[in-house]
Write a protein that holds these residues in place. Structure first.
Motif, PDB file in Angstrom:
ATOM      1  N   LEU A   1      73.120  35.327  29.304  1.00 14.76           N
ATOM      2  CA  LEU A   1      73.647  36.452  30.071  1.00 14.76           C
ATOM      3  C   LEU A   1      73.413  36.287  31.564  1.00 14.76           C
ATOM      4  O   LEU A   1      74.260  36.664  32.380  1.00 14.76           O
ATOM      5  CB  LEU A   1      73.030  37.767  29.573  1.00 14.76           C
ATOM      6  N   LYS A   2      72.278  35.723  31.924  1.00 18.00           N
ATOM      7  CA  LYS A   2      72.015  35.473  33.347  1.00 18.00           C
ATOM      8  C   LYS A   2      73.040  34.489  33.915  1.00 18.00           C
ATOM      9  O   LYS A   2      73.496  34.642  35.053  1.00 18.00           O
ATOM     10  CB  LYS A   2      70.593  34.940  33.546  1.00 18.00           C
ATOM     11  N   TYR A   3      73.398  33.510  33.125  1.00 17.03           N
ATOM     12  CA  TYR A   3      74.389  32.534  33.591  1.00 17.03           C
ATOM     13  C   TYR A   3      75.764  33.186  33.718  1.00 17.03           C
ATOM     14  O   TYR A   3      76.468  32.995  34.720  1.00 17.03           O
ATOM     15  CB  TYR A   3      74.445  31.354  32.632  1.00 17.03           C
ATOM     16  N   PHE A   4      76.145  33.993  32.724  1.00 19.13           N
ATOM     17  CA  PHE A   4      77.434  34.686  32.810  1.00 19.13           C
ATOM     18  C   PHE A   4      77.466  35.601  34.039  1.00 19.13           C
ATOM     19  O   PHE A   4      78.490  35.697  34.730  1.00 19.13           O
ATOM     20  CB  PHE A   4      77.677  35.529  31.556  1.00 19.13           C
ATOM     21  N   LYS A   5      76.362  36.265  34.290  1.00 17.64           N
ATOM     22  CA  LYS A   5      76.273  37.151  35.450  1.00 17.64           C
ATOM     23  C   LYS A   5      76.456  36.372  36.750  1.00 17.64           C
ATOM     24  O   LYS A   5      77.117  36.838  37.683  1.00 17.64           O
ATOM     25  CB  LYS A   5      74.933  37.892  35.454  1.00 17.64           C
ATOM     26  N   SER A   6      75.897  35.172  36.809  1.00 13.53           N
ATOM     27  CA  SER A   6      76.039  34.342  38.009  1.00 13.53           C
ATOM     28  C   SER A   6      77.485  33.905  38.232  1.00 13.53           C
ATOM     29  O   SER A   6      77.870  33.569  39.351  1.00 13.53           O
ATOM     30  CB  SER A   6      75.139  33.104  37.913  1.00 13.53           C
ATOM     31  N   LEU A   7      78.290  33.942  37.159  1.00 13.19           N
ATOM     32  CA  LEU A   7      79.703  33.578  37.259  1.00 13.19           C
ATOM     33  C   LEU A   7      80.585  34.792  37.521  1.00 13.19           C
ATOM     34  O   LEU A   7      81.810  34.668  37.543  1.00 13.19           O
ATOM     35  CB  LEU A   7      80.149  32.869  35.976  1.00 13.19           C
ATOM     36  N   GLY A   8      79.966  35.962  37.705  1.00 15.48           N
ATOM     37  CA  GLY A   8      80.713  37.146  38.105  1.00 15.48           C
ATOM     38  C   GLY A   8      80.924  38.184  37.036  1.00 15.48           C
ATOM     39  O   GLY A   8      81.541  39.231  37.294  1.00 15.48           O
ATOM     40  N   VAL A   9      80.436  37.953  35.817  1.00 15.88           N
ATOM     41  CA  VAL A   9      80.588  38.963  34.766  1.00 15.88           C
ATOM     42  C   VAL A   9      79.761  40.192  35.115  1.00 15.88           C
ATOM     43  O   VAL A   9      78.589  40.083  35.485  1.00 15.88           O
ATOM     44  CB  VAL A   9      80.158  38.398  33.394  1.00 15.88           C
ATOM     45  N   GLU A  10      80.376  41.363  35.025  1.00 19.08           N
ATOM     46  CA  GLU A  10      79.707  42.625  35.347  1.00 19.08           C
ATOM     47  C   GLU A  10      79.203  43.268  34.050  1.00 19.08           C
ATOM     48  O   GLU A  10      79.989  43.623  33.186  1.00 19.08           O
ATOM     49  CB  GLU A  10      80.668  43.572  36.069  1.00 19.08           C
ATOM     50  N   PHE A  11      77.898  43.411  33.947  1.00 24.86           N
ATOM     51  CA  PHE A  11      77.296  43.927  32.731  1.00 24.86           C
ATOM     52  C   PHE A  11      76.793  45.358  32.900  1.00 24.86           C
ATOM     53  O   PHE A  11      76.395  45.769  33.988  1.00 24.86           O
ATOM     54  CB  PHE A  11      76.095  43.063  32.319  1.00 24.86           C
ATOM     55  N   VAL A  12      76.785  46.083  31.795  1.00 25.96           N
ATOM     56  CA  VAL A  12      76.041  47.330  31.703  1.00 25.96           C
ATOM     57  C   VAL A  12      74.557  46.962  31.677  1.00 25.96           C
ATOM     58  O   VAL A  12      74.145  46.078  30.931  1.00 25.96           O
ATOM     59  CB  VAL A  12      76.408  48.100  30.419  1.00 25.96           C
ATOM     60  N   THR A  13      73.763  47.627  32.508  1.00 25.83           N
ATOM     61  CA  THR A  13      72.310  47.391  32.513  1.00 25.83           C
ATOM     62  C   THR A  13      71.608  48.626  31.988  1.00 25.83           C
ATOM     63  O   THR A  13      71.641  49.682  32.617  1.00 25.83           O
ATOM     64  CB  THR A  13      71.807  47.070  33.933  1.00 25.83           C
ATOM     65  N   PRO A  14      70.980  48.534  30.818  1.00 21.28           N
ATOM     66  CA  PRO A  14      70.302  49.704  30.245  1.00 21.28           C
ATOM     67  C   PRO A  14      69.119  50.140  31.094  1.00 21.28           C
ATOM     68  O   PRO A  14      68.512  49.329  31.805  1.00 21.28           O
ATOM     69  CB  PRO A  14      69.850  49.209  28.867  1.00 21.28           C
ATOM     70  N   GLU A  15      68.782  51.416  31.001  1.00 17.94           N
ATOM     71  CA  GLU A  15      67.765  52.007  31.874  1.00 17.94           C
ATOM     72  C   GLU A  15      66.349  51.903  31.316  1.00 17.94           C
ATOM     73  O   GLU A  15      65.392  51.713  32.062  1.00 17.94           O
ATOM     74  CB  GLU A  15      68.101  53.492  32.107  1.00 17.94           C
ATOM     75  N   LYS A  16      66.199  52.054  30.009  1.00 18.54           N
ATOM     76  CA  LYS A  16      64.867  52.131  29.405  1.00 18.54           C
ATOM     77  C   LYS A  16      64.685  50.981  28.425  1.00 18.54           C
ATOM     78  O   LYS A  16      65.087  51.076  27.261  1.00 18.54           O
ATOM     79  CB  LYS A  16      64.681  53.473  28.689  1.00 18.54           C
ATOM     80  N   LEU A  17      64.075  49.912  28.894  1.00 20.21           N
ATOM     81  CA  LEU A  17      63.944  48.718  28.084  1.00 20.21           C
ATOM     82  C   LEU A  17      62.727  48.762  27.172  1.00 20.21           C
ATOM     83  O   LEU A  17      61.772  49.505  27.417  1.00 20.21           O
ATOM     84  CB  LEU A  17      63.849  47.485  28.996  1.00 20.21           C
TER      85      LEU A  17
END
Length: 345
Positions: free
Chosen positions: A244-260
């Protein structure tokens, strides 16, 4: 997202088990980690002429008297080594489904030709492992531990042979994990200059470029990474898993949960609250033991998710097989999902 699904939840897994009878006899039969000679360099038929070593992602200098031949690995790692032409004798981790077919994490391996030491989390037959006379154990690491090596029997297992771990969590990214797996495969005798390997790496790099282009061409598409169980819906953060970190570096916009969770990988939601986060695309955990789209039809809140209504659900290979061949396909599939996605959130 380093979790295996059973009835209860922890960061690394769920049901603790371990231990085996007759370990002392098995140790004697094994004769230690250096009892077998291994393959040398790129000549798969020749024995190594000298000592073998590899510095793994736990910072450990793993060494044997010769190139390991009797290799045992976590199923997904074994599948990656297989793609490089490095065979293993035994595997542990999801390998065979209930109907006897290869698990998704087995990749292209012929599972009839490997000894399955454990097929679920916290299952590892130490006696069978010792009988294989292992030279090397290989797995991944998410959090500094050996993935799928049971905590209860870890010490017994690690006494039988040296262990090497490839990082897929923490600071690792998909491309780094691929590089490190290739380096390990090369150290074990794979020809990294073979046409198959070179072509697969070029395909992966081209797929990375296409995904970046797709995110630019269709901006604002929000992707939710989800996993379903009977009681809970898990939403993963893009900031802890290598893929997911790699996809994010390529511009994919992810939902980021608040309470991990305690491990920092995902937020657990009751099904009543499954719609907490709006998204245009759902990447759904494809692992055995998680609920798939057909199973989720019974969950009313799942059916109401905008991405589900729009038919914009695509499988997520939650534990990638770290070969360029397999990861190129992951990128290509995600690119298609981004390209075709419509804004629905």
């Amino acid at each position: 997202m380093p979790k295996s699904r059973t009835s209860s939840l922890t960061r690394r897994g769920f049901v603790a088990a371990g231990g085996a009878l007759g370990l002392v006899a098995a140790l004697a039969a094994c004769g230690g980690a250096d009892s077998a000679k291994g393959d040398g360099g790129k000549d798969k038929g020749a024995a190594a002429s000298g000592p073998w070593s590899f510095k793994d992602d736990l910072g450990k200098d793993v060494s044997t008297k010769s190139t390991p031949k009797n290799i045992v690995a976590f199923t997904g790692t074994a599948a990656a080594l297989y793609d490089y032409g490095v065979p293993v004798k035994g595997v542990f981790g999801p390998t065979k489904t209930a109907d006897g077919k290869p698990d998704v994490q087995a990749g292209s391996m012929d599972i009839s030709k490997v000894e399955i030491l454990g097929n679920v989390y916290d299952e590892f037959n130490v006696e069978k492992y010792a009988a294989l006379q292992p030279d090397l154990l290989v797995t991944n690491t998410w959090d500094g531990s050996y993935w799928y090596v049971p905590e209860a029997s870890k010490d017994k297992i690690l006494k039988l042979a040296p262990a090497a771990a490839i990082g897929v969590g923490g600071d690792a990214t998909l491309d780094k994990g691929l590089q490190r797996t290739a380096e390990l495969a090369g150290a074990l005798g794979a020809d990294l200059n073979s046409k198959n390997v070179v072509d697969a790496k070029a395909r992966f790099e081209a797929a990375s470029t296409k995904l970046r282009e797709a995110t630019k061409a269709n901006p604002g598409i929000k992707v939710l990474v989800g996993s379903g169980s009977d009681a809970l819906f898990y939403v993963s953060t893009p900031d802890t898993s290598a893929d997911l970190k790699y996809f994010k570096s390529l511009g994919v916009e992810f939902v980021t949960p608040e309470k991990l969770d305690e491990g920092g990988f995902f937020e657990s939601l009751s099904w009543e609250n499954a719609g907490k986060y709006k998204a245009d695309v759902v990447l759904l955990d494809n692992r055995t033991g998680t609920l798939q789209p057909a199973d989720l039809k019974a969950k009313a809140t799942w059916a109401e998710l905008p991405a589900v209504k729009a038919g914009q659900v695509t499988p997520r290979v939650t534990e990638p097989i770290y070969s360029y061949d397999k990861c190129a396909q992951i990128l290509e599939d995600l690119t298609k999902a981004i390209q075709s996605a419509k804004k629905v959130s």
